[in-house]
Design an enzyme around this catalytic site. Sequence first.
Site, short mmCIF file in Angstrom:
data_model
loop_
_atom_site.label_atom_id
_atom_site.label_comp_id
_atom_site.label_asym_id
_atom_site.label_seq_id
_atom_site.Cartn_x
_atom_site.Cartn_y
_atom_site.Cartn_z
N PRO A 1 112.00 96.57 104.95
CA PRO A 1 111.22 97.30 103.93
C PRO A 1 112.07 98.15 102.99
CG PRO A 1 110.09 97.40 106.03
CD PRO A 1 111.43 96.78 106.30
N TYR A 2 113.21 98.65 103.45
CA TYR A 2 114.09 99.41 102.56
C TYR A 2 114.54 98.53 101.39
CZ TYR A 2 118.36 101.58 100.81
OH TYR A 2 119.35 102.09 100.01
N GLY A 3 115.06 97.36 101.70
CA GLY A 3 115.51 96.46 100.65
C GLY A 3 114.37 95.98 99.77
#
Length: 442
Positions: free
Chosen positions: A251-253
């Site tokens: 989810p960060y990317g």
Amino acid sequence: PRLTTCVPPLALLFTIPSLASLFGRGEPRRGGLLGAEARGRGSGSSSNSSMAGSTMSSERVGGLAVFLTVLLYLGSGSTGGGGSVSAAGGSLQLSSNDGRPFPGHVLVTGGAGFIGSHATMRLFDEGWAVTIIDNFSRGNPGAVDVLREMAPHGKLRVVDGDLGVPAELRKGFTEYPVDLVIHFAAIAYVGESVSDPLRYYHNITSNTVLLLETMKKFGVNKLVYSSTCATYGNPEVLPITEKTPTNPINPYGKAKLYAEMAIRDFTAVNKDFDAAILRYFNVFGSDPEGRLGEYPRPDLRHHGRISGACFDAALGLIPELVVMGTDFPTKDGSCVRDFIHVTDLVDAHIAVITHVANPPVLYNVGTGQGVSVREFTEACKRVTGAKIRIREQKESRPGDYAEVYADVSKIKNELGWSAKFTNLEESMGHAWRWRAAHKNGY
């Protein structure tokens, strides 16, 4: 603890009728470097010299007394997180104070963070006036204290504000016209993003959209966005170029990639808006002169980067260093990363400021060298001289990718930028000297 202040909001002064004529109200303006005309408008005064002696009404006398009291308070050196007070002088000076051309006023989101604080320090060197906006949820108040001490007169303003709260975000744009935004602010732990994905979409994607809306409202048309190599995921071909397909696996990317998409879509329909997107790799190191460093909050250590974990183990703050993931398809089974010195990364931001464009330019920022985590930990032992207990865990961290390192030929050819600190142990030594001198942080 946060710095606080009892300075009343300047907006309250406008409720005093007799003071309304003493101030020129700020107005939204189009982005771009400040010109003499814009600065001239901001420096004018509407005070009337005929308000003297017996001709001055009692109402005006009382109002002027309030104003002078507040002015004296601001000039006494009090600082705070409310956004209307800056370090070293109480207000921004939107002109040069050393004879060089004045580049402008930059809003740095996340300026209390590791990268943002180093960038702010460098912006001072380049002559910029800087407003930091940070809610200090991950940023370090100690770094801001250091920046306050080193800031040239009238070149730093600090706003304690959350980018996700429109009223707080707007405080970064009021008071003084903004020429450029460098958007660092984001939470950035891969494992945490897997366990709490919505928090990351809110903090990264939604806050970037809100920032774009606010920039449009205030006519600010230049943006440098800090993105990440996590947008690429597990690439099929190395090194990674700017044309490598994006396929984030955490989810960060994903949140960063969606923020990039929002910026591109926004520029497509706002032709006077220019932007640059920097996808950088694994940042570490610290100011070579030892003025700033990296110190995440202790409660975030379990999310932290390998460099911070190595130093915590060397200092005895944690009993062992855990290497997570030993069965990756890499040269030694541990994941491979491109470690970029924070000073080099900041230099890339400085280089790209004058190359923002529509559509946005995109650059990878790294060294072009892949270093495995096992190689990194061995270097850490040599640099610190500590007997670090290392425990290897076959299972990798959730959301981790196997191997990434950059092809940096595009940014080198177009901007003339390349990393200077490419010796791993030299860069690590910069970080260790600061960390060893600041065992418990700033």
